[in-house]
Design a protein around this motif. Structure first.
Motif, mmCIF file in Angstrom:
data_model
loop_
_atom_site.group_PDB
_atom_site.id
_atom_site.type_symbol
_atom_site.label_atom_id
_atom_site.label_comp_id
_atom_site.label_asym_id
_atom_site.label_seq_id
_atom_site.Cartn_x
_atom_site.Cartn_y
_atom_site.Cartn_z
ATOM 1 N N ALA A 20 0.821 -1.221 0.000
ATOM 2 C CA ALA A 20 0.000 0.000 0.000
ATOM 3 C C ALA A 20 0.851 1.266 0.000
ATOM 4 O O ALA A 20 0.540 2.233 -0.691
ATOM 5 N N SER A 21 1.942 1.265 0.758
ATOM 6 C CA SER A 21 2.791 2.465 0.803
ATOM 7 C C SER A 21 3.486 2.699 -0.522
ATOM 8 O O SER A 21 3.621 3.845 -0.980
ATOM 9 N N ASN A 22 3.945 1.604 -1.191
ATOM 10 C CA ASN A 22 4.559 1.749 -2.523
ATOM 11 C C ASN A 22 3.551 2.303 -3.518
ATOM 12 O O ASN A 22 3.863 3.210 -4.316
ATOM 13 N N GLU A 32 -4.170 -2.529 3.282
ATOM 14 C CA GLU A 32 -3.932 -3.913 2.861
ATOM 15 C C GLU A 32 -3.809 -4.039 1.344
ATOM 16 O O GLU A 32 -3.568 -5.127 0.832
ATOM 17 N N GLU A 33 -3.998 -2.945 0.631
ATOM 18 C CA GLU A 33 -3.924 -2.998 -0.824
ATOM 19 C C GLU A 33 -2.496 -3.386 -1.266
ATOM 20 O O GLU A 33 -1.513 -2.966 -0.652
ATOM 21 N N ARG A 34 -2.424 -4.147 -2.339
ATOM 22 C CA ARG A 34 -1.114 -4.477 -2.897
ATOM 23 C C ARG A 34 -1.279 -4.958 -4.337
ATOM 24 O O ARG A 34 -2.374 -5.411 -4.735
ATOM 25 N N SER A 35 -0.200 -4.870 -5.095
ATOM 26 C CA SER A 35 -0.169 -5.364 -6.477
ATOM 27 C C SER A 35 1.026 -6.301 -6.625
ATOM 28 O O SER A 35 2.143 -5.958 -6.210
ATOM 29 N N ILE A 36 0.766 -7.456 -7.188
ATOM 30 C CA ILE A 36 1.842 -8.414 -7.488
ATOM 31 C C ILE A 36 2.163 -8.283 -8.979
ATOM 32 O O ILE A 36 1.301 -8.543 -9.827
ATOM 33 N N VAL A 37 3.377 -7.889 -9.285
ATOM 34 C CA VAL A 37 3.796 -7.675 -10.665
ATOM 35 C C VAL A 37 4.668 -8.856 -11.100
ATOM 36 O O VAL A 37 5.714 -9.120 -10.487
ATOM 37 N N GLU A 38 4.235 -9.568 -12.119
ATOM 38 C CA GLU A 38 4.978 -10.723 -12.629
ATOM 39 C C GLU A 38 5.413 -10.463 -14.059
ATOM 40 O O GLU A 38 4.682 -9.852 -14.841
ATOM 41 N N ARG A 39 6.604 -10.956 -14.384
ATOM 42 C CA ARG A 39 7.130 -10.819 -15.752
ATOM 43 C C ARG A 39 7.313 -12.218 -16.323
ATOM 44 O O ARG A 39 8.158 -12.983 -15.856
ATOM 45 N N PRO A 40 6.506 -12.615 -17.315
ATOM 46 C CA PRO A 40 6.657 -13.957 -17.888
ATOM 47 C C PRO A 40 8.048 -14.137 -18.491
ATOM 48 O O PRO A 40 8.652 -13.193 -18.997
ATOM 49 N N GLY A 41 8.536 -15.354 -18.445
ATOM 50 C CA GLY A 41 9.847 -15.647 -19.033
ATOM 51 C C GLY A 41 10.010 -17.127 -19.283
ATOM 52 O O GLY A 41 9.200 -17.946 -18.846
ATOM 53 N N ARG A 42 11.062 -17.481 -19.988
ATOM 54 C CA ARG A 42 11.397 -18.881 -20.260
ATOM 55 C C ARG A 42 12.909 -19.035 -20.150
ATOM 56 O O ARG A 42 13.672 -18.127 -20.515
ATOM 57 N N PRO A 43 13.377 -20.165 -19.644
ATOM 58 C CA PRO A 43 14.822 -20.353 -19.521
ATOM 59 C C PRO A 43 15.466 -20.609 -20.880
ATOM 60 O O PRO A 43 14.862 -21.221 -21.770
ATOM 61 N N VAL A 44 16.673 -20.135 -21.035
ATOM 62 C CA VAL A 44 17.458 -20.465 -22.229
ATOM 63 C C VAL A 44 17.690 -21.978 -22.223
ATOM 64 O O VAL A 44 18.034 -22.554 -21.179
ATOM 65 N N PRO A 45 17.494 -22.684 -23.344
ATOM 66 C CA PRO A 45 17.692 -24.133 -23.354
ATOM 67 C C PRO A 45 19.108 -24.505 -22.905
ATOM 68 O O PRO A 45 20.092 -24.001 -23.436
ATOM 69 N N ARG A 46 19.183 -25.378 -21.919
ATOM 70 C CA ARG A 46 20.486 -25.787 -21.380
ATOM 71 C C ARG A 46 21.360 -26.417 -22.453
ATOM 72 O O ARG A 46 22.577 -26.221 -22.477
ATOM 73 N N GLU A 47 20.731 -27.187 -23.362
ATOM 74 C CA GLU A 47 21.524 -27.857 -24.392
ATOM 75 C C GLU A 47 22.233 -26.861 -25.311
ATOM 76 O O GLU A 47 23.325 -27.136 -25.824
ATOM 77 N N GLU A 48 21.618 -25.674 -25.539
ATOM 78 C CA GLU A 48 22.271 -24.658 -26.356
ATOM 79 C C GLU A 48 23.499 -24.107 -25.648
ATOM 80 O O GLU A 48 24.551 -23.893 -26.263
ATOM 81 N N ALA A 105 -5.003 10.538 -8.362
ATOM 82 C CA ALA A 105 -5.832 10.737 -7.153
ATOM 83 C C ALA A 105 -6.224 9.386 -6.560
ATOM 84 O O ALA A 105 -7.339 8.885 -6.764
ATOM 85 N N TRP A 106 -5.309 8.805 -5.830
ATOM 86 C CA TRP A 106 -5.602 7.539 -5.144
ATOM 87 C C TRP A 106 -4.869 7.496 -3.815
ATOM 88 O O TRP A 106 -3.696 7.893 -3.699
ATOM 89 N N ARG A 107 -5.574 7.033 -2.806
ATOM 90 C CA ARG A 107 -4.982 6.810 -1.501
ATOM 91 C C ARG A 107 -5.464 5.466 -0.967
ATOM 92 O O ARG A 107 -6.610 5.070 -1.225
ATOM 93 N N PRO A 108 -4.608 4.776 -0.231
ATOM 94 C CA PRO A 108 -5.062 3.484 0.333
ATOM 95 C C PRO A 108 -6.175 3.686 1.342
ATOM 96 O O PRO A 108 -6.171 4.658 2.101
ATOM 97 N N LEU A 109 -7.127 2.756 1.328
ATOM 98 C CA LEU A 109 -8.257 2.832 2.248
ATOM 99 C C LEU A 109 -8.030 1.971 3.488
ATOM 100 O O LEU A 109 -8.348 2.368 4.602
ATOM 101 N N SER A 110 -7.481 0.776 3.287
ATOM 102 C CA SER A 110 -7.315 -0.142 4.414
ATOM 103 C C SER A 110 -5.854 -0.370 4.786
ATOM 104 O O SER A 110 -5.565 -0.890 5.856
#
Length: 317
Positions: free
Chosen positions: A67-69, A87-103, A80-85
């Protein structure tokens, strides 16, 4: 008629009300780009949604905005936004894939082979985790500053991975080139007395330190031989457990062939012992009841040499 008009006016008012919804943080954000924008974090950000607010997490990683972030981001960019409780939060995910080990291993193998390592060695990379890149990216992979010590078979190098939408990642990798040897494995369970067929074997390379002396290393050492002991699938063949395949069985009727210059005779006989191709065995001539020494020359066929001496049944040459 008046009621229908009131409903129509109410319907027209809905989009205007939706446009006036207050901004609110999104609980889960899937970041597709390297840069986060205000509209990624907050719904209903309006004309401010395109403002860049910072870097997204690296591919395959996540970060949590509490909430503070979120309040600091909104305040910094005039939203114009302020936290109300609190408890607010945002989970930011970045999709990815590993480089093939065999390469990675293929590039590394080429470099250390150039420095003297065995090209068939198994590369031991303790603790190595392939770098993660954006899902749709086509990464460029390079091996930098490779080194190899022939005495210890240890190597080191820097793995550089570059891709659109991420900063170039450089990872130090170290390991050992472990010698390997060819072995022949059973592709299925084979019982005692069975002859090994081409489809019953699989050639593979295993660490030399794990291969026992006397292990078959070529398919031709195994195919056509008979098993003295059973063997399970994926286990290596031991040469001591293989014998030449029997072409003549004990007490089997056989054709006795006598060949000499200008003459070729055949007779019916009975093998008094089993024999593999090229092995000697006693054979009884069914006409004369005499027993002579012969050589197995094929399934159910033996060759008797001119002047072969009668012998006692059970004697082997």
């Amino acid at each position: 008629m008046r009621r229908r008009s009131i409903l129509a006016l109410a319907g027209l008012a809905l989009p205007a009300r939706a446009q006036g919804l207050p901004p609110a943080p999104r609980p889960v954000v899937m970041a597709e780009e390297a840069t986060l924008r205000l509209g990624d974090i907050f719904e209903n950000a309006g004309r401010l949604e395109g403002l860049a607010i910072g870097a997204a997490p690296p591919p395959g990683r996540r970060m949590v905005l509490d909430a503070s972030n979120l309040a600091a981001i909104a305040r910094r960019h005039g939203l114009a936004w302020r936290p109300l409780s609190g408890e607010e939060r945002s989970i930011v995910e970045r999709p990815g894939r590993p480089v093939p080990r065999e390469e990675v291993e293929a590039l590394l193998r080429a470099e250390i082979t150039r420095l003297g390592a065995d090209s068939e060695a198994e590369l031991e990379l303790p603790g190595f985790a392939p770098p993660v890149v954006p899902v749709a990216a086509l990464p460029e992979i390079a091996i930098e500053t490779p080194s190899y010590d022939g005495a210890t078979r240890r190597f080191a190098a820097t793995l550089a991975v570059a891709a659109e939408g991420m900063a170039t990642q450089r990872t130090r990798i170290t390991g050992r080139a472990v010698p390997t040897v060819p072995v022949v494995l059973a592709a299925r369970r084979i019982t005692v007395g069975e002859a090994v067929r081409p489809g019953d074997v699989e050639e593979r390379r295993l660490r030399a330190e794990r291969v026992r002396p006397g292990t078959a290393q070529r398919a031709e050492e195994v195919i056509g031989k008979q098993m003295r002991r059973p063997i399970g699938a994926d286990l290596p063949f031991m040469l001591v457990d293989l014998i030449a395949a029997t072409v003549v069985a004990k007490n089997q009727p056989v054709v006795m062939v006598l060949e000499a210059p200008g003459i070729a005779l055949t007779a019916q006989g009975r093998a008094l012992d089993a024999a593999a191709l090229g092995e000697r065995l006693p054979v009884m001539n069914l006409m004369s009841r005499s027993v002579v020494e012969a050589i197995a020359i094929g399934p159910g066929r033996v060759r008797v040499t001119p002047g072969a001496m009668p012998m006692t049944p059970g004697r082997r040459g």
